[in-house]
Write a protein that holds these residues in place. Structure first.
Motif, mmCIF file in Angstrom:
data_model
loop_
_atom_site.group_PDB
_atom_site.id
_atom_site.type_symbol
_atom_site.label_atom_id
_atom_site.label_comp_id
_atom_site.label_asym_id
_atom_site.label_seq_id
_atom_site.Cartn_x
_atom_site.Cartn_y
_atom_site.Cartn_z
ATOM 1 N N LEU A 257 49.314 32.807 38.056
ATOM 2 C CA LEU A 257 49.736 34.090 38.592
ATOM 3 C C LEU A 257 51.010 34.587 37.927
ATOM 4 O O LEU A 257 51.068 35.711 37.426
ATOM 5 N N VAL A 258 52.028 33.754 37.916
ATOM 6 C CA VAL A 258 53.343 34.187 37.450
ATOM 7 C C VAL A 258 53.422 34.240 35.930
ATOM 8 O O VAL A 258 53.863 35.237 35.348
ATOM 9 N N GLU A 259 52.993 33.171 35.268
ATOM 10 C CA GLU A 259 53.214 33.068 33.829
ATOM 11 C C GLU A 259 52.136 33.761 32.994
ATOM 12 O O GLU A 259 52.399 34.153 31.857
ATOM 13 N N GLN A 302 43.581 51.538 37.881
ATOM 14 C CA GLN A 302 43.652 50.566 36.785
ATOM 15 C C GLN A 302 43.630 49.135 37.314
ATOM 16 O O GLN A 302 42.885 48.294 36.813
ATOM 17 N N ILE A 303 44.431 48.858 38.344
ATOM 18 C CA ILE A 303 44.481 47.485 38.837
ATOM 19 C C ILE A 303 43.218 47.130 39.623
ATOM 20 O O ILE A 303 42.788 45.976 39.623
ATOM 21 N N ALA A 304 42.610 48.145 40.267
ATOM 22 C CA ALA A 304 41.354 47.877 40.965
ATOM 23 C C ALA A 304 40.244 47.576 39.973
ATOM 24 O O ALA A 304 39.430 46.658 40.172
ATOM 25 N N GLN A 305 40.201 48.331 38.894
ATOM 26 C CA GLN A 305 39.186 48.116 37.871
ATOM 27 C C GLN A 305 39.377 46.775 37.176
ATOM 28 O O GLN A 305 38.408 46.103 36.795
ATOM 29 N N ALA A 306 40.623 46.343 37.030
ATOM 30 C CA ALA A 306 40.916 45.059 36.400
ATOM 31 C C ALA A 306 40.721 43.889 37.348
ATOM 32 O O ALA A 306 40.903 42.737 36.971
ATOM 33 N N ASP A 307 40.335 44.168 38.600
ATOM 34 C CA ASP A 307 40.106 43.122 39.602
ATOM 35 C C ASP A 307 41.350 42.275 39.800
ATOM 36 O O ASP A 307 41.293 41.047 39.875
ATOM 37 N N LEU A 308 42.508 42.941 39.903
ATOM 38 C CA LEU A 308 43.756 42.232 40.141
ATOM 39 C C LEU A 308 43.930 41.954 41.626
ATOM 40 O O LEU A 308 44.910 42.340 42.257
ATOM 41 N N PHE A 309 42.916 41.313 42.208
ATOM 42 C CA PHE A 309 42.950 40.868 43.600
ATOM 43 C C PHE A 309 43.197 42.007 44.583
ATOM 44 O O PHE A 309 43.895 41.859 45.572
ATOM 45 N N THR A 310 42.639 43.172 44.285
ATOM 46 C CA THR A 310 42.631 44.278 45.230
ATOM 47 C C THR A 310 41.281 44.301 45.926
ATOM 48 O O THR A 310 40.243 44.177 45.284
ATOM 49 N N ILE A 311 41.311 44.444 47.238
ATOM 50 C CA ILE A 311 40.093 44.415 48.037
ATOM 51 C C ILE A 311 39.884 45.792 48.659
ATOM 52 O O ILE A 311 40.744 46.269 49.414
ATOM 53 N N PRO A 312 38.784 46.487 48.339
ATOM 54 C CA PRO A 312 38.528 47.805 48.944
ATOM 55 C C PRO A 312 38.356 47.681 50.455
ATOM 56 O O PRO A 312 37.722 46.739 50.953
ATOM 57 N N GLU A 318 39.333 54.461 48.581
ATOM 58 C CA GLU A 318 40.666 55.067 48.703
ATOM 59 C C GLU A 318 41.709 54.062 49.212
ATOM 60 O O GLU A 318 42.840 54.066 48.768
ATOM 61 N N TRP A 319 41.302 53.248 50.183
ATOM 62 C CA TRP A 319 42.225 52.297 50.790
ATOM 63 C C TRP A 319 41.930 50.885 50.283
ATOM 64 O O TRP A 319 40.779 50.487 50.150
ATOM 65 N N PHE A 320 42.997 50.142 50.026
ATOM 66 C CA PHE A 320 42.877 48.789 49.507
ATOM 67 C C PHE A 320 43.879 47.879 50.205
ATOM 68 O O PHE A 320 44.805 48.331 50.873
ATOM 69 N N ARG A 321 43.679 46.597 50.022
ATOM 70 C CA ARG A 321 44.705 45.606 50.319
ATOM 71 C C ARG A 321 44.658 44.557 49.219
ATOM 72 O O ARG A 321 43.670 44.453 48.493
ATOM 73 N N TYR A 322 45.736 43.780 49.107
ATOM 74 C CA TYR A 322 45.727 42.681 48.164
ATOM 75 C C TYR A 322 45.148 41.434 48.836
ATOM 76 O O TYR A 322 45.246 41.280 50.061
ATOM 77 N N HIS A 323 44.543 40.580 48.029
ATOM 78 C CA HIS A 323 44.166 39.267 48.528
ATOM 79 C C HIS A 323 45.428 38.634 49.110
ATOM 80 O O HIS A 323 46.507 38.720 48.531
ATOM 81 N N HIS A 324 45.296 38.015 50.282
ATOM 82 C CA HIS A 324 46.482 37.547 50.994
ATOM 83 C C HIS A 324 47.307 36.559 50.182
ATOM 84 O O HIS A 324 48.548 36.595 50.214
ATOM 85 N N LEU A 325 46.650 35.664 49.453
ATOM 86 C CA LEU A 325 47.380 34.710 48.625
ATOM 87 C C LEU A 325 48.139 35.427 47.515
ATOM 88 O O LEU A 325 49.319 35.147 47.264
ATOM 89 N N PHE A 326 47.468 36.358 46.870
ATOM 90 C CA PHE A 326 48.099 37.146 45.808
ATOM 91 C C PHE A 326 49.281 37.921 46.373
ATOM 92 O O PHE A 326 50.364 37.970 45.769
ATOM 93 N N GLN A 327 49.102 38.516 47.533
ATOM 94 C CA GLN A 327 50.167 39.294 48.160
ATOM 95 C C GLN A 327 51.385 38.420 48.475
ATOM 96 O O GLN A 327 52.529 38.810 48.221
ATOM 97 N N ALA A 328 51.130 37.230 49.012
ATOM 98 C CA ALA A 328 52.246 36.346 49.367
ATOM 99 C C ALA A 328 53.061 35.945 48.144
ATOM 100 O O ALA A 328 54.301 35.930 48.176
ATOM 101 N N LEU A 329 52.383 35.639 47.055
ATOM 102 C CA LEU A 329 53.095 35.245 45.849
ATOM 103 C C LEU A 329 53.839 36.425 45.223
ATOM 104 O O LEU A 329 54.953 36.274 44.708
#
Length: 380
Positions: A257-259, A302-312, A318-329
């Motif tokens: 995730l980070v590096e 862009q980030i939704a299309q790249a599947d950067l852990f966004t959940i419709p 129109e509305w999204f959230r981040y995967h909880h693990l991704f969001q926490a980090l």
């Protein structure tokens, strides 16, 4: 808009791996009062149920409600239940409004009224109610209402509870009578066959059995870790590279995730991800208000299309959230990089936008967070 997203079945990603062995366990739902699916974040609970409902053709007889902390208030909880049931039981919400609006409103009475409406409207048709993120509303008052729902609801109403941990409910009696079944993290772990299918669906060509076996061992069947690894590996012919990265589960996640995942994004996208990570649900206008970016819609797409852990969260995208693990980090990185004063300002902007949009509970939560971070900044 947020309420609509709460009662809309989540959209699962393209190329989702059919989990036939788990679908077989869910297929007996009509013979159970409830099915409890509990596992930590990242085990694919919501994706499993969302895809199964479509595979089984149950869309017309299933209601979905994604819970959050605001639903810990009993009257709001019952109101949300009725809103979720409305697509399959028209008039469910209207039937309980007089009780909810009474000066001596009683959530238990409103729930009993709702269950009576369901029984009268569908005496012979089996209905399925999926309650997602149950862990976010654990309280004695909600436990009591859920117990009433499970033990005294119509025989044709069946409930599936999705939670990160075992719900704090008295479920032993239902389980002892064969009225309840469980799916846990051990059930949800991806098998070697499922990992192989997932690799193929994401573009890897014919991975070797040895690589699949090692990859399954490394991620311990945890699909979130595998997704992180694949996202950080741009080439689709190097399964071996996935197997050799990271020495344990925690390193696997944080290193990717980070590096690698974040570092592969532009500076603008990285900042957008960090600044919006404090939002539990977001659309482009809210992101623009928080980040100050006037082209938030473009970045969000862009980030939704790249599947950067966004959940419709709705069918309209129109509305999204981040995967909880991704969001926490992301939140950890936000605090470390920007400091308490900057985080307080982001919460303040979110509170203002949500208040103007009529999302009072969320606005209050962000305002309180703003005050907390402002206090931390003063102490520094």
């Amino acid at each position: 808009m947020l309420l609509k997203s709460k009662i809309t079945k989540p959209v699962y990603p393209p190329g989702v791996v059919p989990r036939t062995r788990l679908y077989a366990q869910l297929a007996g739902w009509q013979e159970r009062r409830a099915i409890v699916v509990h596992a930590p974040s990242g085990y694919g609970k919501s994706t499993l149920l969302s895809h199964w409902l479509d595979v089984a053709g149950l869309g017309g007889q299933a209601a979905w409600l994604t819970l959050d902390e605001s639903d810990s208030e009993p009257l709001r909880f019952v109101d949300a239940l009725a809103a979720a049931m409305e697509p399959v039981i028209p008039g469910a919400s209207a039937a309980i409004q007089p009780i909810l609006e009474d000066q001596q409103a009683d959530a238990a009475r409103a729930l009993r009224r709702l269950l009576g409406v369901v029984e009268a409207a569908a005496p012979d048709s089996h209905l399925l109610l999926v309650l997602d993120d149950v862990h976010r509303v654990q309280s004695p008052a909600i436990d009591e209402l859920l117990t009433t729902l499970l033990e005294h609801g119509p025989r044709t109403l069946h409930t599936i509870l999705l939670s990160r941990g075992a719900p704090s409910l008295p479920l032993a009696r239902l389980y002892a009578h064969g009225a309840l079944s469980l799916l846990t993290a051990d059930d949800l772990r991806f098998t070697e066959a499922e990992v192989n299918a997932y690799l193929l669906s994401t573009g890897f060509a014919s991975p070797s059995a040895a690589d699949v076996r090692e990859l399954t061992r490394r991620c311990e069947g945890w699909i979130a870790a595998l997704r992180l690894g694949i996202l950080a590996e741009p080439r689709r012919d190097r399964v071996t590279a996935l197997c050799t990265r990271g020495e344990n589960g925690r390193d696997w996640i944080s290193n990717y995730l980070v590096e690698e995942v974040l570092q592969r994004q532009t500076g603008e996208v990285r900042r957008f991800l960090l600044e919006t990570s404090l939002l539990d649900a977001f659309n482009a206008p809210l992101c623009a208000a928080v980040t100050g970016v006037d082209h938030a819609q473009r970045i969000l797409s862009q980030i939704a299309q790249a599947d950067l852990f966004t959940i419709p969260l709705d069918g309209a995208g129109e509305w999204f959230r981040y995967h909880h693990l991704f969001q926490a980090l992301l939140q950890q990185r936000l605090q470390a990089q920007f400091g308490a004063r900057a985080v307080a300002e982001l919460h303040r902007r979110a509170a203002l936008w949500l208040a103007d949009a009529g999302q009072v509970d969320s606005a209050v939560a962000h305002r309180l967070a703003c005050l907390l971070y402002t206090s931390d900044a003063a102490d520094d």
